[in-house]
Structure formats: C-alpha cells, structure tokens
Write an enzyme that holds these catalytic residues in place. Structure first.
Site, mmCIF file in Angstrom:
data_model
loop_
_atom_site.group_PDB
_atom_site.id
_atom_site.type_symbol
_atom_site.label_atom_id
_atom_site.label_comp_id
_atom_site.label_asym_id
_atom_site.label_seq_id
_atom_site.Cartn_x
_atom_site.Cartn_y
_atom_site.Cartn_z
ATOM 1 N N ASN A 89 -16.765 39.748 -19.557
ATOM 2 C CA ASN A 89 -17.400 40.158 -18.318
ATOM 3 C C ASN A 89 -18.837 39.651 -18.247
ATOM 4 O O ASN A 89 -19.642 39.920 -19.145
ATOM 5 C CB ASN A 89 -17.426 41.692 -18.233
ATOM 6 C CG ASN A 89 -18.084 42.170 -16.955
ATOM 7 O OD1 ASN A 89 -17.507 42.025 -15.877
ATOM 8 N ND2 ASN A 89 -19.295 42.711 -17.047
ATOM 9 N N GLU A 90 -19.127 38.923 -17.202
ATOM 10 C CA GLU A 90 -20.504 38.466 -16.948
ATOM 11 C C GLU A 90 -21.141 37.841 -18.177
ATOM 12 O O GLU A 90 -22.215 38.258 -18.633
ATOM 13 C CB GLU A 90 -21.353 39.599 -16.378
ATOM 14 C CG GLU A 90 -20.794 40.092 -15.044
ATOM 15 C CD GLU A 90 -21.702 41.053 -14.294
ATOM 16 O OE1 GLU A 90 -22.626 41.609 -14.900
ATOM 17 O OE2 GLU A 90 -21.468 41.241 -13.083
ATOM 18 N N HIS B 193 -16.570 43.851 -22.240
ATOM 19 C CA HIS B 193 -17.431 44.232 -21.124
ATOM 20 C C HIS B 193 -18.697 44.866 -21.706
ATOM 21 O O HIS B 193 -18.815 46.084 -21.814
ATOM 22 C CB HIS B 193 -16.696 45.183 -20.173
ATOM 23 C CG HIS B 193 -17.381 45.348 -18.843
ATOM 24 N ND1 HIS B 193 -16.761 45.158 -17.637
ATOM 25 C CD2 HIS B 193 -18.669 45.674 -18.529
ATOM 26 C CE1 HIS B 193 -17.610 45.363 -16.643
ATOM 27 N NE2 HIS B 193 -18.781 45.692 -17.163
HETATM 28 C C1 BGC Z 1 -21.290 45.060 -14.413
HETATM 29 C C2 BGC Z 1 -20.969 46.530 -14.397
HETATM 30 C C3 BGC Z 1 -22.045 47.297 -13.652
HETATM 31 C C4 BGC Z 1 -22.112 46.767 -12.242
HETATM 32 C C5 BGC Z 1 -23.062 47.491 -11.327
HETATM 33 C C6 BGC Z 1 -21.954 44.537 -13.182
HETATM 34 O O1 BGC Z 1 -23.054 43.782 -13.569
HETATM 35 O O2 BGC Z 1 -20.168 44.309 -14.772
HETATM 36 O O3 BGC Z 1 -20.783 46.977 -15.699
HETATM 37 O O4 BGC Z 1 -21.838 48.665 -13.676
HETATM 38 O O5 BGC Z 1 -22.481 45.419 -12.280
HETATM 39 O O6 BGC Z 1 -24.384 47.345 -11.695
#
Ligand code: BGC
Length: 415
Positions: free
Chosen positions: A159-160, A115
């Site tokens: 993640n993303e 992440h």
């Molecule tokens: C991410 C998080 C982030 C959240 C809110 C997502 O892009 O996975 O780490 O805190 O958005 O901005």
C-alpha cells in the site's frame, strides 16, 4: 439535463480498510510499540481499533447488504510471521475465515500484503532502510499466498509504496528521524531491543532508501504471490496527489513527479493493474507543497476539498503505467456526511469521464468502510461510510453508505 452513465460490466465497487487501523491489538507490530512510547507523535494508541479481528463477519455482511461487490483489506505480516521464519498457521486460518466470509456474501476480496505496519523484528533489523527487507517481504508473501491464494480475488503487494518519498519530496517530512535528537524514537527502538540507527519502520525511516527497498520488494513480491498458482490480478497501490505547479514551481514539480510517481508507474508496467489512491491536490512552489489555498474548503485532515484530483491522477497513472487502473482508495474525512456525498459524486464524475475516454478503469474503492484509526491523528478524523462508537464498538451506517451502495447496485450514476 442529467444523463445516466453506465459503468462497465464487472466494475468493482468496494470499500477499503487496513489491518492495523481496524483489527485492534496488533501488538507485534512496529507501530504498536511507537504508539505506546512516551512522547510519541501519535495522539493516541490504536488499542482495540474497530475490533474487526472479531467482527469481520458482520462488517462484510453489511457491505454486501449495502450493494458493494468488493472488499479491500490487508493481512498483517506482524501476525502471520511474528518471528523470523515462524509462520502462524492459526493467523493464516483467521484470514482464511475472513476470505471465506467474503465469498459467502459474494464480495470479491482484494488483499493487500503490506499496509504500513511490519513485524517488530523486521523494523528493528534495518527495516525499510535495508535491502534485505525486500527479500523477507517476498518470502512472507509467497508463504501467505500459497496458503490463502485459492480464496483471493486480487492482490496489492504494498500500500502506497511511494508515500514516504512523496511526503519527503514535497517538504512535509525530513529525510530521516535523527535518533540522537529524538528521544521517543530511540526509546521505541530500545523497547524492542533494537539499535536506534537500525530501527526503520515504514514512513519513519530514510524515505529515499525506503523508496528503493519498496520498489525492490514489489518486484520480488509480485511473482512470489503469483507462484501460488492461482490466477488473480496483482498490482501495487500508490499515494497520488494531483500536483499542480504554482508560480516558480515547475522545476520542483517535475522532480517530485519523476521521483515519487513516474518511477513507480514504470515498475507497474509489468503488473496487472495499478492502484490509484488520491485524496487531494498539492500546489507546488519552488520549495515544495504550498499550504491550502485561502478560500478553499478543507477536510478534517486539513486537505483541500478537491475531488477532481482523482481524475487527474487516473489519467496520469494510465498514460505512464499503461496497465488497467483501479481506484484502490479515494475518500474524505468529514464531520458532515453530506460533504462526503458531494465529494464522491464529483470524484465519480471524473471516473466516468476517464472511462468515456477509453481509459481501462476497473473499479472504485472508497476509503473507508468504517471510521478507524487514522495513524498519528488517532480516532478523530472520520472517513467511514459507517460510524463506529469506540466505546461500544457498534457500527452505524451513514446516509452516504446507502447512497454509494445504490450506485454500486445500479452500476450507474447520473452525470
Ligand atoms: C492510507 C490509509 C489512510 C488514508 C487516509 C491512505 O494514505 O492508505 O491508511 O488511513 O490514506 O488518510
């Protein structure tokens, strides 16, 4: 007249966090160095964060008491493999304890293996610009899954993985930070003994190169995780804005969708699910994203308050990836908790419409369990179902947490 909508049996109701944002003192990570470098764009360092490294048991118990059945959190590569090839048994044991606490409270642990943060040695040696990071990541995943796999309920590799490409393609960031022109960046590299041209933390590297490294890392990591022999679903999570064409924006919109969404959906076809993470929509003009539309309410992040974006992205992900969907993040940073309830209520109405239309949608996970370290924005944006007092580290449950917990317990909403 309001109608009661029942979610499918076994629907996952959860909240999400990420190691760096909640654990505290992630000192061996690339982001820690960046946060502490003079003139860093991060407004404050992460420090103790929510100290979840020590308080995980109370947080997991809180989740269970509220009525949730799932906790999505990340394990930290920088802790588990602090130097290349050295895997810390003590840190893996720590995560075994976190996983065991989930099971003790009948919470299904959904584990994210990456992440945003990476070990310093990875970021300093080509990082996400370099193809070999994909191999290194897969090796770490294999090792961690072997040790933790018997306790994992489901896993997200990355993640993303498309976030850097997304931010670049909509025009939010430059393709790469130029170390020759950025003193803080080259100073951060120097602090870990890296050549600034080889220092490439995720989201601070060459975004299109990183996209390809991320794709490869996922392709290698998913089977590496599965090789542990324990059968649990494995997928990737994606940052999915609901892109909408503004006048003259159709061509740009098509390019953005193709290059930072569809390419990932196609890879996800081989997975057990795709994780949808949506916060807002973006109106796309000829040169990229337009500023928020005048008159539309904004969240603390400056995004448009647009809960319907979730439905649009679920539908697209499902159509192209052709695998079950889990909403692995959706949420809002709001000073007024009643706006959080309104946002989630409208987002869940969209979720219900998707399920009614036969889309295989297996869960809704709210970002975030706690107010936490929102990266370069520091501690100001409050996404949490529970507030955190960052002086005492005490947690206070917000009304939205009880409201959503009741929906989770009932597995139903009024629509
Ligand atoms: C991410 C998080 C982030 C959240 C809110 C997502 O892009 O996975 O780490 O805190 O958005 O901005």
């Amino acid at each position: 007249m309001a109608e009661r909508f029942n979610f499918p049996d076994g629907f996952a109701w959860g909240t999400a966090t990420a190691a760096h944002q909640v654990e505290g003192n992630n000192v061996n990570s690339d982001y820690w160095v960046i946060e502490h470098t003079p003139r860093t764009p991060f407004i404050e360092p992460s420090g103790d964060a929510c100290d979840q490294y020590h308080r995980y048991a109370e947080d997991i118990a809180m989740l269970a008491q509220l009525g949730f059945n799932t906790y999505r959190f990340s394990i930290e590569w920088a802790r588990i493999e602090p130097e290349e090839g050295h895997f810390s048994r003590a840190e893996l044991d720590h995560y075994r304890r976190v996983l065991a606490a989930c099971h003790e409270h009948r919470i299904a642990p959904m584990v994210t293996f990456h992440h945003f943060t990476s070990p310093r040695w990875v970021a300093g040696d080509g990082g996400w610009d370099d193809r070999k990071t994909a191999d290194r990541f897969a090796r770490y995943c294999e090792h961690a899954a072997k040790y933790l796999g018997d306790l994992i309920a489901s896993a997200c590799t990355i993640n993303e993985a498309n976030l850097g490409a997304y931010q670049y393609l909509i025009g939010m960031t430059r393709e790469r930070i130029d170390p020759a022109r950025s003193r803080w960046f080259s100073e951060a590299a120097r602090r870990i003994g890296a050549d600034p041209n080889r220092f490439a933390p995720y989201l601070m590297c060459d975004h299109m190169k990183a996209r390809d490294t991320m794709l490869e890392a996922h392709r290698l990591a998913a089977p590496a995780i599965k090789s542990c022999g324990h059968r649990f679903p494995v997928g990737i999570t994606l940052a999915l804005s609901d892109f909408q064409a503004a006048p003259g924006g159709a061509a740009r919109l098509k390019k953005i969708r193709t290059e930072c969404q569809d390419i990932f959906f196609e890879v996800a076809r081989g997975d057990d699910f795709v994780g949808v993470q949506t916060y807002t929509r973006d109106r796309i003009g000829p040169d990229g994203a337009l500023p928020p539309e005048p008159g539309v309410e904004k969240t603390m992040m400056g995004y448009e308050f647009w809960p319907e974006a979730l439905e649009g992205t679920i539908r697209r992900a499902s159509t192209i990836a052709q695998v079950p969907v889990i909403v692995t993040e959706n949420g809002i940073a709001a000073a007024d908790d009643s706006r959080r309830v309104e946002y989630v209520r409208r987002a869940l109405n969209g979720v219900a419409r998707c399920i009614k239309d036969g889309i295989p949608l297996h869960g809704y996970i709210y970002w975030s369990m706690l107010d936490n370290y929102e990266w370069n924005s520091g501690y100001r944006p409050t996404f949490g179902l529970a507030a955190v007092d960052f002086k005492t580290l005490g947690r206070t449950i917000r009304p939205s947490a009880r409201w959503l917990g009741e929906i989770a317990r009932a597995n139903a909403i009024e629509i």
